[in-house]
Design a protein around this motif. Sequence first.
Motif, PDB file in Angstrom:
ATOM      1  N   GLU A 115       0.826  -1.203   0.000  1.00  0.00           N
ATOM      2  CA  GLU A 115       0.000   0.000   0.000  1.00  0.00           C
ATOM      3  C   GLU A 115       0.866   1.261   0.000  1.00  0.00           C
ATOM      4  OE1 GLU A 115      -2.593  -0.287   3.341  1.00  0.00           O
ATOM      5  OE2 GLU A 115      -3.570  -2.144   2.638  1.00  0.00           O
ATOM      6  N   GLN A 116       2.042   1.203   0.607  1.00  0.00           N
ATOM      7  CA  GLN A 116       2.948   2.343   0.630  1.00  0.00           C
ATOM      8  C   GLN A 116       4.022   2.255  -0.452  1.00  0.00           C
ATOM      9  OE1 GLN A 116       3.397   1.677   5.034  1.00  0.00           O
ATOM     10  NE2 GLN A 116       3.651   3.897   5.043  1.00  0.00           N
ATOM     11  N   PHE A 117       4.203   1.041  -0.977  1.00  0.00           N
ATOM     12  CA  PHE A 117       5.189   0.833  -2.038  1.00  0.00           C
ATOM     13  C   PHE A 117       4.522   0.084  -3.198  1.00  0.00           C
ATOM     14  CE2 PHE A 117       7.603   1.130   1.910  1.00  0.00           C
ATOM     15  CZ  PHE A 117       8.652   1.980   1.573  1.00  0.00           C
ATOM     16  N   PRO A 118       3.530   0.680  -3.844  1.00  0.00           N
ATOM     17  CA  PRO A 118       2.807  -0.041  -4.908  1.00  0.00           C
ATOM     18  C   PRO A 118       3.718  -0.475  -6.056  1.00  0.00           C
ATOM     19  CG  PRO A 118       2.265   2.302  -4.916  1.00  0.00           C
ATOM     20  CD  PRO A 118       3.006   2.043  -3.651  1.00  0.00           C
ATOM     21  N   HIS A 119       4.754   0.282  -6.324  1.00  0.00           N
ATOM     22  CA  HIS A 119       5.670  -0.067  -7.402  1.00  0.00           C
ATOM     23  C   HIS A 119       6.562  -1.252  -7.052  1.00  0.00           C
ATOM     24  CE1 HIS A 119       7.813   2.483  -4.599  1.00  0.00           C
ATOM     25  NE2 HIS A 119       8.968   2.165  -5.156  1.00  0.00           N
ATOM     26  N   GLN A 120       6.510  -1.703  -5.777  1.00  0.00           N
ATOM     27  CA  GLN A 120       7.314  -2.836  -5.326  1.00  0.00           C
ATOM     28  C   GLN A 120       6.449  -4.059  -5.006  1.00  0.00           C
ATOM     29  OE1 GLN A 120      10.875  -2.956  -4.875  1.00  0.00           O
ATOM     30  NE2 GLN A 120      10.640  -1.183  -6.212  1.00  0.00           N
ATOM     31  N   HIS A 121       5.215  -4.056  -5.514  1.00  0.00           N
ATOM     32  CA  HIS A 121       4.285  -5.136  -5.158  1.00  0.00           C
ATOM     33  C   HIS A 121       4.844  -6.509  -5.501  1.00  0.00           C
ATOM     34  CE1 HIS A 121       0.780  -7.819  -5.615  1.00  0.00           C
ATOM     35  NE2 HIS A 121       0.279  -7.119  -4.597  1.00  0.00           N
ATOM     36  N   LYS A 122       5.333  -6.691  -6.713  1.00  0.00           N
ATOM     37  CA  LYS A 122       5.866  -7.999  -7.120  1.00  0.00           C
ATOM     38  C   LYS A 122       7.097  -8.365  -6.299  1.00  0.00           C
ATOM     39  CE  LYS A 122       7.469 -10.794 -10.998  1.00  0.00           C
ATOM     40  NZ  LYS A 122       8.574 -11.370 -10.188  1.00  0.00           N
ATOM     41  N   ASN A 123       7.985  -7.397  -6.082  1.00  0.00           N
ATOM     42  CA  ASN A 123       9.187  -7.675  -5.297  1.00  0.00           C
ATOM     43  C   ASN A 123       8.850  -8.060  -3.864  1.00  0.00           C
ATOM     44  OD1 ASN A 123      10.842  -7.150  -7.468  1.00  0.00           O
ATOM     45  ND2 ASN A 123      11.267  -5.018  -6.865  1.00  0.00           N
ATOM     46  N   LEU A 124       7.849  -7.389  -3.287  1.00  0.00           N
ATOM     47  CA  LEU A 124       7.430  -7.737  -1.929  1.00  0.00           C
ATOM     48  C   LEU A 124       6.824  -9.130  -1.878  1.00  0.00           C
ATOM     49  CD1 LEU A 124       5.969  -4.327  -0.746  1.00  0.00           C
ATOM     50  CD2 LEU A 124       7.726  -5.641   0.457  1.00  0.00           C
ATOM     51  N   HIS A 125       6.043  -9.469  -2.890  1.00  0.00           N
ATOM     52  CA  HIS A 125       5.461 -10.809  -2.947  1.00  0.00           C
ATOM     53  C   HIS A 125       6.551 -11.861  -3.064  1.00  0.00           C
ATOM     54  CE1 HIS A 125       3.746 -14.357  -5.043  1.00  0.00           C
ATOM     55  NE2 HIS A 125       2.716 -14.135  -4.223  1.00  0.00           N
ATOM     56  N   ASP A 126       7.520 -11.632  -3.933  1.00  0.00           N
ATOM     57  CA  ASP A 126       8.606 -12.595  -4.117  1.00  0.00           C
ATOM     58  C   ASP A 126       9.438 -12.729  -2.846  1.00  0.00           C
ATOM     59  OD1 ASP A 126       7.729 -12.932  -6.693  1.00  0.00           O
ATOM     60  OD2 ASP A 126       9.304 -11.699  -7.605  1.00  0.00           O
ATOM     61  N   TYR A 127       9.677 -11.607  -2.182  1.00  0.00           N
ATOM     62  CA  TYR A 127      10.423 -11.626  -0.926  1.00  0.00           C
ATOM     63  C   TYR A 127       9.680 -12.449   0.133  1.00  0.00           C
ATOM     64  CZ  TYR A 127      12.281  -9.781   3.515  1.00  0.00           C
ATOM     65  OH  TYR A 127      12.806  -9.648   4.774  1.00  0.00           O
ATOM     66  N   SER A 128       8.373 -12.251   0.236  1.00  0.00           N
ATOM     67  CA  SER A 128       7.582 -12.991   1.217  1.00  0.00           C
ATOM     68  C   SER A 128       7.578 -14.485   0.916  1.00  0.00           C
ATOM     69  CB  SER A 128       6.146 -12.461   1.252  1.00  0.00           C
ATOM     70  OG  SER A 128       6.113 -11.127   1.702  1.00  0.00           O
ATOM     71  N   MET A 129       7.517 -14.836  -0.376  1.00  0.00           N
ATOM     72  CA  MET A 129       7.538 -16.252  -0.741  1.00  0.00           C
ATOM     73  C   MET A 129       8.900 -16.876  -0.436  1.00  0.00           C
ATOM     74  SD  MET A 129       4.515 -16.986  -1.517  1.00  0.00           S
ATOM     75  CE  MET A 129       4.093 -15.740  -0.277  1.00  0.00           C
ATOM     76  N   PHE A 130       9.953 -16.079  -0.549  1.00  0.00           N
ATOM     77  CA  PHE A 130      11.279 -16.565  -0.164  1.00  0.00           C
ATOM     78  C   PHE A 130      11.319 -16.853   1.334  1.00  0.00           C
ATOM     79  CE2 PHE A 130      15.432 -15.298   1.639  1.00  0.00           C
ATOM     80  CZ  PHE A 130      16.197 -16.350   1.149  1.00  0.00           C
ATOM     81  N   LEU A 131      10.726 -15.970   2.140  1.00  0.00           N
ATOM     82  CA  LEU A 131      10.677 -16.207   3.585  1.00  0.00           C
ATOM     83  C   LEU A 131       9.844 -17.439   3.909  1.00  0.00           C
ATOM     84  CD1 LEU A 131      10.329 -12.599   5.064  1.00  0.00           C
ATOM     85  CD2 LEU A 131      12.389 -13.939   4.673  1.00  0.00           C
ATOM     86  N   ARG A 132       8.771 -17.660   3.150  1.00  0.00           N
ATOM     87  CA  ARG A 132       7.980 -18.877   3.352  1.00  0.00           C
ATOM     88  C   ARG A 132       8.828 -20.120   3.074  1.00  0.00           C
ATOM     89  NH1 ARG A 132       2.475 -20.412   2.942  1.00  0.00           N
ATOM     90  NH2 ARG A 132       1.828 -18.375   2.187  1.00  0.00           N
TER      91      ARG A 132
END
Length: 502
Positions: A115-132
């Motif tokens: 919501e604060q970094f909309p241009h980083q949505h995909k990167n945030l998703h990929d980062y979270s999946m890496f943590l998973r």
Amino acid sequence: MEKYDVIIIGSGLGGLQCAYILSKHGMKVCVLEKHTQPGGCLQTFRRGNHTFDTGFHYVGGLDEGQALHRLFSYFDLMHLPWLRMDENCFDEVFIEGKSYRFANGYERFAETLSEQFPHQHKNLHDYSMFLREIFENIFVGFGKSESEKHYVMSLFSQSAYDFLKNAIDDPLLINVLSGSSMKMELNQQTLPLYIFAQINSSFIQSAWRLRGNASQITDSLIKSIESNGGIVRTNAEVTRLVEENHKISAVEINVEERLEANFYIADTHPAVVIPLIDEGVAIRKIYRKRINNMANTFGMFKANIVLKENTVPYLNRNIFVYEKNNVWEYADYKPENINACAMVSFRAPDDGSAFARNIDILTPMYHQEVERWTDTVSGRRGDDYLSYKNQKVEACLNLISGYVPGLANPSAAIDRIYTSTSLSYRDYTGAPDGSAFGIRKDCNQLMSTLLSPRTPEPNLFLTGQNLNLHGMLGVSMTSFFTCAEILGMDKATIGLEIETKS
């Protein structure tokens, strides 16, 4: 002379957990603690009518099916009064005055920050999946395949900072994602990716406080150890490890008493235990030199604050404040880094009140700040030391007061303040220079900084945060690796559910 199967030096979390595992398997265990109170970083202390924890604040991954839940279920710690933190904001990071909230759950964590970094949505998703993915491989080493072990070791040999720079192309977001990591030393050059990812992954899964004192963990473990026939002795400082026939044959306690065992485990910093052994065939000078020359992480300054009644609302989250967008620069001592960031942790009110009575403020503390008092002992460091502590707590309050509701005017809200420095931590835990997270693991020199439980003494083993992972989760896992050196991994993990779930 009393003879045991295993003698454990130090009653921190790792030492008590090793005693729990081994006594559960029928071994005669004795834990030796030099202080009056067991627990290491789980010790509590009392000032007036208030009790404070030495080093415990919150844990991650304690929900059913998660890693720490499995470990704490094994250690019979899930009956304690655990309190789930705010799932929508368990950590709040302020950088240059702006708020960023961390939510529980990998997807929700990514979506909230998007919501604060909309241009980083995909990167945030990929980062979270890496943590998973880190979670799904959390018990690698507990009998897993060599390929899975290689995966984890490859993450140890990668730089956490370099990974973030490649995964996230917004420098501010890199700092935000790292902003709640005051539970480790964010060193750009050395911090292994696995340590960074494993710790953050566990807290993103779920975050918990303990209602009441951290000593409940210690008390529960000791009760179990004693019910299994083991003993825990306080005021029992190990002053020498006796070596005979190329192995440890006895421990000397308080200079005058000796105990014997087949095996010995040290839940202390290696630089503290190795000098207890006379120079001989097993512990050679090159090993001693290696241990003594290992770099340690920085320490922490801590202010335990008693609040006036009904002044500061209780927040079921932590607050992290940074003056500037430079979260990864605090590993190194620089005058401008002193008192420029802080963590605020709330103690859950025992009566369920909407207002807090105790908060802790923590900020990194460098050895250079207190070097002139190195040769002093607690309570006898002089007026200059007290003055320095007062200046430091005032600076921390100036930094955080605008971000804690009800604390804008500290003098109106604060009843009293108790402070401790890295020297206090050194005196009570034995950590050299009061290091908060033990030996600094270096992704560039992995084999020389990631210690094995084994030592050159064939019946002396190490455990605790100095080996590979620190924190409640890391130390709990390490205790099994240590006990596996005596029991074998298959036997050591009997009763521990280690199958991962997606």
